[in-house]
Design a protein around this motif. Structure first.
Motif, PDB file in Angstrom:
ATOM      1  N   LYS A  56       0.822  -1.196   0.000  1.00 45.61           N
ATOM      2  CA  LYS A  56       0.000   0.000   0.000  1.00 45.61           C
ATOM      3  C   LYS A  56       0.863   1.256   0.000  1.00 45.61           C
ATOM      4  O   LYS A  56       1.955   1.276   0.562  1.00 45.61           O
ATOM      5  CB  LYS A  56      -0.913   0.003   1.223  1.00 45.61           C
ATOM      6  CG  LYS A  56      -1.920  -1.134   1.246  1.00 45.61           C
ATOM      7  CD  LYS A  56      -2.811  -1.033   2.472  1.00 45.61           C
ATOM      8  CE  LYS A  56      -3.849  -2.158   2.500  1.00 45.61           C
ATOM      9  NZ  LYS A  56      -4.736  -2.065   3.684  1.00 45.61           N
ATOM     10  N   LEU A  57       0.342   2.312  -0.615  1.00 50.67           N
ATOM     11  CA  LEU A  57       1.016   3.601  -0.545  1.00 50.67           C
ATOM     12  C   LEU A  57       0.828   4.177   0.856  1.00 50.67           C
ATOM     13  O   LEU A  57      -0.277   4.152   1.403  1.00 50.67           O
ATOM     14  CB  LEU A  57       0.438   4.573  -1.567  1.00 50.67           C
ATOM     15  CG  LEU A  57       0.717   4.302  -3.041  1.00 50.67           C
ATOM     16  CD1 LEU A  57       0.122   5.413  -3.898  1.00 50.67           C
ATOM     17  CD2 LEU A  57       2.210   4.191  -3.290  1.00 50.67           C
ATOM     18  N   PRO A  58       1.890   4.725   1.455  1.00 50.94           N
ATOM     19  CA  PRO A  58       1.732   5.335   2.782  1.00 50.94           C
ATOM     20  C   PRO A  58       0.925   6.619   2.683  1.00 50.94           C
ATOM     21  O   PRO A  58       1.099   7.411   1.744  1.00 50.94           O
ATOM     22  CB  PRO A  58       3.183   5.610   3.203  1.00 50.94           C
ATOM     23  CG  PRO A  58       3.930   5.759   1.918  1.00 50.94           C
ATOM     24  CD  PRO A  58       3.282   4.815   0.949  1.00 50.94           C
ATOM     25  N   ILE A  59       0.022   6.804   3.636  1.00 54.27           N
ATOM     26  CA  ILE A  59      -0.797   8.017   3.604  1.00 54.27           C
ATOM     27  C   ILE A  59       0.060   9.263   3.807  1.00 54.27           C
ATOM     28  O   ILE A  59      -0.348  10.373   3.446  1.00 54.27           O
ATOM     29  CB  ILE A  59      -1.906   7.954   4.665  1.00 54.27           C
ATOM     30  CG1 ILE A  59      -1.295   7.836   6.082  1.00 54.27           C
ATOM     31  CG2 ILE A  59      -2.842   6.792   4.400  1.00 54.27           C
ATOM     32  CD1 ILE A  59      -2.337   7.899   7.191  1.00 54.27           C
ATOM     33  N   GLU A  60       1.278   9.083   4.350  1.00 53.58           N
ATOM     34  CA  GLU A  60       2.176  10.218   4.579  1.00 53.58           C
ATOM     35  C   GLU A  60       2.598  10.884   3.274  1.00 53.58           C
ATOM     36  O   GLU A  60       3.107  12.014   3.288  1.00 53.58           O
ATOM     37  CB  GLU A  60       3.416   9.758   5.348  1.00 53.58           C
ATOM     38  CG  GLU A  60       3.175   9.425   6.812  1.00 53.58           C
ATOM     39  CD  GLU A  60       2.553   8.055   7.007  1.00 53.58           C
ATOM     40  OE1 GLU A  60       2.199   7.724   8.157  1.00 53.58           O
ATOM     41  OE2 GLU A  60       2.412   7.311   6.011  1.00 53.58           O
ATOM     42  N   ILE A  61       2.387  10.200   2.157  1.00 53.80           N
ATOM     43  CA  ILE A  61       2.749  10.793   0.872  1.00 53.80           C
ATOM     44  C   ILE A  61       1.941  12.063   0.617  1.00 53.80           C
ATOM     45  O   ILE A  61       2.352  12.944  -0.135  1.00 53.80           O
ATOM     46  CB  ILE A  61       2.563   9.761  -0.262  1.00 53.80           C
ATOM     47  CG1 ILE A  61       3.472  10.099  -1.441  1.00 53.80           C
ATOM     48  CG2 ILE A  61       1.117   9.655  -0.692  1.00 53.80           C
ATOM     49  CD1 ILE A  61       3.582   8.988  -2.454  1.00 53.80           C
ATOM     50  N   GLY A  62       0.781  12.153   1.260  1.00 54.96           N
ATOM     51  CA  GLY A  62      -0.049  13.346   1.120  1.00 54.96           C
ATOM     52  C   GLY A  62       0.492  14.563   1.837  1.00 54.96           C
ATOM     53  O   GLY A  62      -0.050  15.660   1.683  1.00 54.96           O
ATOM     54  N   LEU A  63       1.556  14.395   2.617  1.00 55.38           N
ATOM     55  CA  LEU A  63       2.161  15.523   3.331  1.00 55.38           C
ATOM     56  C   LEU A  63       3.210  16.241   2.491  1.00 55.38           C
ATOM     57  O   LEU A  63       3.694  17.310   2.890  1.00 55.38           O
ATOM     58  CB  LEU A  63       2.817  15.031   4.629  1.00 55.38           C
ATOM     59  CG  LEU A  63       1.901  14.332   5.636  1.00 55.38           C
ATOM     60  CD1 LEU A  63       2.720  13.783   6.800  1.00 55.38           C
ATOM     61  CD2 LEU A  63       0.827  15.302   6.138  1.00 55.38           C
ATOM     62  N   LEU A  64       3.571  15.683   1.354  1.00 59.11           N
ATOM     63  CA  LEU A  64       4.671  16.221   0.557  1.00 59.11           C
ATOM     64  C   LEU A  64       4.188  17.360  -0.346  1.00 59.11           C
ATOM     65  O   LEU A  64       3.058  17.330  -0.846  1.00 59.11           O
ATOM     66  CB  LEU A  64       5.288  15.114  -0.296  1.00 59.11           C
ATOM     67  CG  LEU A  64       5.856  13.913   0.458  1.00 59.11           C
ATOM     68  CD1 LEU A  64       6.305  12.826  -0.507  1.00 59.11           C
ATOM     69  CD2 LEU A  64       7.016  14.346   1.350  1.00 59.11           C
TER      70      LEU A  64
END
Length: 526
Positions: free
Chosen positions: A345-353
């Protein structure tokens, strides 16, 4: 009878007259010599100009501005053998071909020589220029072995730019034993072969090393990592891309904990994993490891690269998941991991970039697409195609008003409905192919039929105008950073300004496309 006093007076008068006559003779002679010297230099200069004009009568350089009439000041160019005190010579961008006069070697005091942007073909010899500090031969057609051009790079040279020529052969002994004053060494765009010499360790002041586009083989010398601990060492830019370097990717670059900003190792024949030590470079702004046959996973230590703007890992054989720590890369604008074997799964933290470009195509990612990607409001290019994503399509992607390129095709397990209004309406069916469980509004099904009403086209133009306004504002901050970087590099006349330009070039091409494309067209991937 003449008195002694009168005799003495007459003697003084004769002596004074002789002195005046001698000084007048010196003045006349000096004037004549000076005039002859200037006339001689002028004649040599105009003869040189005539030769250049006859050699290339159509494409003329700066020499075309030289006046044929006599001037009070003679230009620096002339009979090189007579210019023994010449310290600075710039003949760049003059369409000069053939060879440079051999008597240039007699200019023993020459410190700065710029012959760039010409069409010089023959081998050069600078064996007499022992005081040279800056040498720029870039963008010519100079061939042959580097040792025949000058026996060593390390006498007093501070900048040596030999890029974009036809040099060939090995460079085994170009670094002197003892101290080396080089700060910039650019050998890119040539045909050098063999292993890169470990004697680079002698260059304790090296800031820029560019070997791009040669045929170097073997392992990267471990000495490059050793010099990171030398006193005063400040390597900022290192480009070893497009060579044939092999072996495991060494951890040596992780030792540049205080200086390295650009590390480009793409298009080589490495093997093995990415060393976790590469996360120990807090000043690193660009890391390109693409097309390098790497395996293993993306190190979680990359999360410590808080200055990183550009991360290129595409076209390798990387596996595993993208680590959650990637969300700590608070400056990251460009992330490309396309054509690997990444999964999970893609980490949801990618939305912080603060990403402007995200390419995940041709991997094995699964699970639901994180709705948090819809929070990356500056995102302009998003490619999630050819993966195994499933679950409902995140409608939050419709909020990405700056997005001009979008592709979610060939994820056959994705379900849900594509919104019929918003940013996603600007993309054609090509962006959604191979997703049988997705429900499309009529605009996608009918795309390409050219049956849109005039009213709909007008509405599309209005929406495009609004979207473009948001697009321009979203890219403003990036341009400020890029412009400041370019101005600083140009001000200091640093040859590695090309590196910064290469860094922003891929990003700006997206913006250039948006500015040039017709406003009533639809954006899609080809």
């Amino acid at each position: 009878m003449v008195s002694p006093g009168i005799m003495a007076h007459d003697g003084d008068s004769n002596s004074l007259l002789s002195l005046v006559s001698f000084l007048l003779f010196l003045f006349i002679t000096a004037t004549a010599v000076t005039g002859d010297s200037m006339d001689s230099d002028r004649e040599v200069l105009l003869s040189f100009k005539s030769y250049l004009e006859s050699w290339n009568p159509t494409e003329r350089g700066k020499y075309n501005e030289w006046e044929t009439e006599k001037q009070d000041v003679c230009p620096l160019f002339g009979n090189f053998s007579a210019l023994t005190q010449l310290a600075f010579l710039d003949l760049s961008n003059n369409t000069i071909g053939g060879s440079i006069p051999d008597d240039l070697n007699r200019c023993h005091n020459l410190k700065h020589l710029n012959l760039s942007l010409n069409i010089i073909e023959e081998e050069l010899s600078f064996s007499g220029l022992s005081n040279l500090e800056v040498l720029d031969l870039s963008v010519n057609q100079i061939a042959g072995d580097i040792h025949s051009t000058f026996p060593t790079l390390c006498n007093r040279l501070v900048v040596a730019n030999l890029s974009t020529n036809n040099f060939s052969g090995r460079i085994d002994d170009i670094f002197n034993e003892g101290n080396c004053n080089l700060q910039v060494l650019d050998l890119s765009g040539n045909g050098f072969v063999g292993e890169f010499p470990g004697q680079v360790l002698n260059c304790q002041n090296l800031n820029v090393l560019d070997l791009w586009g040669n045929n170097f083989t073997g392992n990267i010398p471990a000495e490059i990592g050793s010099i990171s601990s030398l006193r005063g060492f400040n390597l900022v830019f290192l480009d070893l891309s497009r060579n044939n370097f092999g072996g495991e990717l060494q951890e040596i670059f992780g030792r540049f904990t205080q200086s390295l900003m650009f590390l480009v190792l793409a298009y080589n024949n490495f093997s093995g994993d990415i060393p976790r030590e590469y996360g120990n470079m807090p000043r690193l702004q660009a890391l390109d490891l693409s097309f390098s046959r790497l395996t293993g996973s993306i190190p979680a230590s990359f999360g410590k690269l808080t200055s990183l703007l550009w991360l290129m890992l595409a076209n390798n054989s990387l596996s595993g998941e993208i680590p959650r720590e990637i969300g700590n890369c608070s400056s990251l604008l460009w992330l490309n991991v396309a054509n690997n074997q990444l999964s999970g799964k893609l980490p949801i933290e990618i939305g912080l970039l603060p990403l402007a470009f995200l390419n995940l195509t041709r991997n094995k990612f699964s699970g639901q697409i994180p709705k948090e990607i819809g929070n990356i409001y500056n995102l302009q290019n998003l490619d999630l195609s050819s993966n195994n994503f499933s679950g409902n399509f995140p409608t939050s992607l419709n909020d990405l008003s700056a997005m001009s390129k979008f592709n979610i095709s060939y994820n056959p397990l994705i379900t849900g409905v594509i919104p019929s209004t918003g940013q996603l309406t600007t993309f054609e069916k090509d962006s959604f192919l191979g997703n049988p469980l997705l429900q499309f509004p009529s605009f996608v099904i009918q795309s390409g039929n050219n049956n849109t009403s005039s009213g709909e086209r007008d509405n599309g133009r209005d929406e495009d105008a609004i979207d473009m306004l948001a697009f321009y504002w979203s890219t403003f901050s990036f341009y400020v950073v890029a412009l400041v970087g370019i101005l600083v590099l140009v001000y200091f006349d640093c040859p590695w300004c090309r590196a910064w330009l290469r860094l922003v070039d891929a990003f700006t091409v997206i913006i250039a496309y948006e500015i040039k494309k017709p406003r009533d067209s639809k954006s899609h991937f080809k």
